[in-house]
Design a protein around this motif. Sequence first.
Motif, mmCIF file in Angstrom:
data_model
loop_
_atom_site.group_PDB
_atom_site.id
_atom_site.type_symbol
_atom_site.label_atom_id
_atom_site.label_comp_id
_atom_site.label_asym_id
_atom_site.label_seq_id
_atom_site.Cartn_x
_atom_site.Cartn_y
_atom_site.Cartn_z
ATOM 1 N N VAL A 399 0.814 -1.218 0.000
ATOM 2 C CA VAL A 399 0.000 0.000 0.000
ATOM 3 C C VAL A 399 0.848 1.271 0.000
ATOM 4 O O VAL A 399 0.363 2.347 0.358
ATOM 5 C CB VAL A 399 -0.959 0.014 1.219
ATOM 6 N N VAL A 403 -0.524 4.962 0.787
ATOM 7 C CA VAL A 403 -0.088 5.700 1.974
ATOM 8 C C VAL A 403 0.434 7.084 1.586
ATOM 9 O O VAL A 403 0.121 8.093 2.227
ATOM 10 C CB VAL A 403 0.987 4.919 2.757
ATOM 11 N N GLU A 404 1.202 7.130 0.506
ATOM 12 C CA GLU A 404 1.700 8.443 0.067
ATOM 13 C C GLU A 404 0.557 9.379 -0.294
ATOM 14 O O GLU A 404 0.567 10.561 0.047
ATOM 15 C CB GLU A 404 2.639 8.271 -1.137
ATOM 16 N N LYS A 405 -0.433 8.855 -0.993
ATOM 17 C CA LYS A 405 -1.574 9.693 -1.376
ATOM 18 C C LYS A 405 -2.350 10.166 -0.152
ATOM 19 O O LYS A 405 -2.789 11.317 -0.090
ATOM 20 C CB LYS A 405 -2.512 8.903 -2.304
ATOM 21 N N THR A 407 -1.175 10.450 2.894
ATOM 22 C CA THR A 407 -0.326 11.387 3.630
ATOM 23 C C THR A 407 -0.412 12.786 3.022
ATOM 24 O O THR A 407 -0.496 13.790 3.740
ATOM 25 C CB THR A 407 1.135 10.893 3.618
ATOM 26 N N GLU A 408 -0.432 12.844 1.697
ATOM 27 C CA GLU A 408 -0.505 14.144 1.021
ATOM 28 C C GLU A 408 -1.810 14.875 1.354
ATOM 29 O O GLU A 408 -1.863 16.096 1.314
ATOM 30 C CB GLU A 408 -0.385 13.941 -0.499
ATOM 31 N N ARG B 30 9.516 13.099 -3.225
ATOM 32 C CA ARG B 30 9.153 13.573 -1.876
ATOM 33 C C ARG B 30 9.616 12.681 -0.743
ATOM 34 O O ARG B 30 9.772 13.145 0.377
ATOM 35 C CB ARG B 30 7.642 13.799 -1.772
ATOM 36 N N ARG B 454 4.856 20.735 6.416
ATOM 37 C CA ARG B 454 3.703 20.648 7.312
ATOM 38 C C ARG B 454 3.797 19.334 8.061
ATOM 39 O O ARG B 454 4.343 18.348 7.550
ATOM 40 C CB ARG B 454 2.376 20.747 6.553
ATOM 41 N N VAL B 456 2.621 15.778 9.753
ATOM 42 C CA VAL B 456 1.646 14.689 9.612
ATOM 43 C C VAL B 456 1.920 13.695 10.733
ATOM 44 O O VAL B 456 3.073 13.372 11.013
ATOM 45 C CB VAL B 456 1.782 13.969 8.251
ATOM 46 N N ARG B 465 6.515 -0.068 8.099
ATOM 47 C CA ARG B 465 5.709 0.781 7.224
ATOM 48 C C ARG B 465 5.845 2.263 7.576
ATOM 49 O O ARG B 465 5.313 3.124 6.885
ATOM 50 C CB ARG B 465 4.235 0.386 7.312
#
Lengths: 504, 504
Positions: A399, A403-405, A407-408, B30, B454, B456, B465
Amino acid sequence: MNQALLGERTTAAQLSSAVDAAHAAFLEARTISPATRAKWLDAVAAALEADAGSLIDVACKETHLGSQRLTGELRRTIFQLQLLAEEIRGGEHLDATVDHADPDWGMGPRPDIRRMNVPLGVVGVFGASNFPFAFSVAGGDTASALAAGCAVVHKGHDGHPELAARTAAAVTRGLGDAGAPAGLFTLVTGREAGVALVEHPRVKAIGFTGSTAGGRALMDRAAARPEPIPFFGELGGINAVVVTPSAWAERRDTILAEYAASFTMGMGQFCTKPGLLFVPACADEELQAPLGDALATVRPHPLLTERLAAGFEGSVRSMAERSGVRELIQGSFDATPRPTVLVAEASAALSEPELLRNEMFGPASLVVRYSNDDELQAIVDLLEGQLTTAIHGTADDAVDELVEKLTERSGRVLWNAWPTGVTVSYAQHHGGPYPAASSASTSVGTAAIRRFLRPVAFQGWPQDRLPEPLRDANPWGVPQRVDGNWERPSLGSVQQPVQKVVTA
Amino acid sequence: MNQALLGERTTAAQLSSAVDAAHAAFLEARTISPATRAKWLDAVAAALEADAGSLIDVACKETHLGSQRLTGELRRTIFQLQLLAEEIRGGEHLDATVDHADPDWGMGPRPDIRRMNVPLGVVGVFGASNFPFAFSVAGGDTASALAAGCAVVHKGHDGHPELAARTAAAVTRGLGDAGAPAGLFTLVTGREAGVALVEHPRVKAIGFTGSTAGGRALMDRAAARPEPIPFFGELGGINAVVVTPSAWAERRDTILAEYAASFTMGMGQFCTKPGLLFVPACADEELQAPLGDALATVRPHPLLTERLAAGFEGSVRSMAERSGVRELIQGSFDATPRPTVLVAEASAALSEPELLRNEMFGPASLVVRYSNDDELQAIVDLLEGQLTTAIHGTADDAVDELVEKLTERSGRVLWNAWPTGVTVSYAQHHGGPYPAASSASTSVGTAAIRRFLRPVAFQGWPQDRLPEPLRDANPWGVPQRVDGNWERPSLGSVQQPVQKVVTA
């Protein structure tokens, strides 16, 4: 107790006087030590604890939230004050940074320059209705602004006027008992005062918890001032939760039961309520049976206010009327509404992204079924900023891209957990990209203090004229970054600094 | 070198393509390690250094600033990239914070929750004309946005188009040589592209250096977007300097000579130019003689652009026509303008506070004479937000109240020093309350990176993970705050990390 404010509206003139008094108190208090300021916060915590019984009684009457939940929330509110007090005792928030003069500095000789954070001034705070303690009069915004060294003018929420007045009285009494200057905290009421608060030239920042629409209106006013000020708004969220095919195959019924419990917690009146659940394609019955069982155990109670109940009904009916959306579990919109679950296919959301972008504040949620990973990725791409997102998966799931999406698009991302329940800690981040929040900051946790500070550099000052945190002798024992390296005085562990609980 | 952009204007369609390419590059880059990203910054520094000779030649031609000043500025720009590279290698900017699960946490059981900073996305940067290297294409905003992990679309300043294109070519070459994804940095030109940049939905923040009027117009656009974005504007300043009676008595002529040198440095085209000097009451002649002597040594050269020269003349004439303002030293407004000094009494400023609130960008300044401490405090009360303020005093001066007032109004406060010359360091703060800047952030120094990040939070994630900076094993060796206590890997001193100089 400030009876004068009960049942009345603060006039613009009264608001202006309150802000002027707050500014005077700020000037008087801005250079005191964090240790003294921490005592003020502890005194507020003690005043709330002393009044716990009556505060909870009033809160029960005004909010319908129930004494167990409210007792826990008051405990959290008291803890929050104590944790922020402990944080400023340590001096972490000052970000004290010392660069000694250096004739060999790479770009050319460096003067002696030192930087620390100072408080912004008077902060206007808008309380929320859904957490009458933790996000209201003595909640996170007030506590972190006071911890930063600011004065607070708090616009109380109409949803709990008597509780707001009683809480304000406790705050004022606690501050007064501890020797804080009068005017450091004031409660004001009514829409007119709220608008005047955002526009008052002596107000230097706003803390807000509430709806995106209401927050945006005030945010626009803050930005349009002759001197724009920062607007720290926690504006709510949809809180999408993704279930992977393997987790769905492994523990579908458990996930659905937990989902039902999470989106109905506090009658769904949480900004962290999971408002979207993305699941693999399945028959209606596969959802209805376990959801029905879990929701049958929910004991409905009235929503916070009649206005909110009307808004809830409108938002659910409006969503249910959208193309491709159906009722999966029919709820009710009476005095004690039963939860509603709506369902749609991912294809419907791809045709109409608004399906994914409308909060239904109350006990309702939307299940979206995706038929493959491409469809899942595509609906995730349509998500706006979220306070939280979550994945329910298994150890073997790949995933990373998901996860990156997420997080963004999120302020907090969870794994095999539910977003409701926001711990107050060092690492908490309660915020997220717009429209979840109006800034990159958090409204919960020790980092919330930073919102109400700004850095100032001092160049070329003799030691005895420098603020204490920037002196070489470091009389307050704060962490200092000296010539690039952090030096932290040994203060012992700050872990678990406060273990008091409300005895009420 | 991107010749295509020379003499042309980027269209809205080209701008949109550049932003889309930047977003793709951001997504690709990123999650790479700070160590890799630091190499990209070092490669940009090396590319600038390799081109130093030709860059300085072009800069001399386009800006009239002279090769000595420009060589120093390029050196500073290269150092800035290297210092920011070193800063992210250390991981300081990530603010990695780890709270382990704690069943005994004071408000109730705490889940495992961890927070770190992530880059915002695509950043739009607007270069300034007055520092064609340090605040332009490869300047502080670009460097700190790249250091944060963002992609940059830079709107070049019309004042030095060829230099902008050549610098952009060096940046692009450096990034490409080091393996950064294409599109991570792009130069665009023209007003239309600038407006489109602020309004593009994929742009997540703006860095700006320029005038308050120009900055406010773009800031308002950023705030009015459907998704408002932060606008980090360094908008200029008046930079009031206070001379105490005792310092005046002790070393009046020295102070005036230093003042003359400071406000004429770079032909007064510094945002840190001392535009106001508050001195005790004295005769005109006491000022004229030492100022005249000092100003006679200034070698005038043309201002940066004709538009700026016209604006300078207009602002000085407008100020000189105000009630109570007179010319003390008459300057000129020809091709190589001689410096102007105006004078007024504090009483005039008290009647007309605008005297203290209008920047004259160029070689001019206003001396304001106060007759007693009450009058001094009163004119200080009228100051708006300043990038810097300064006091020239003696060891016996009692100036605590004055220092507090200046601190409330300033980003940097100096003691017996002049505001021109802004070192790039850990403690630097280059900003200040509005209208000096549009936010509480700094545009210079290592702290500038924070603007483009920012936080998170990650809750409940298994170790493998988690992003590397948040793992218990801490594979990148970054500072971590663990359960409230900072743990900093021993990386050796970071003091004086970079000592390279431009050899050109």
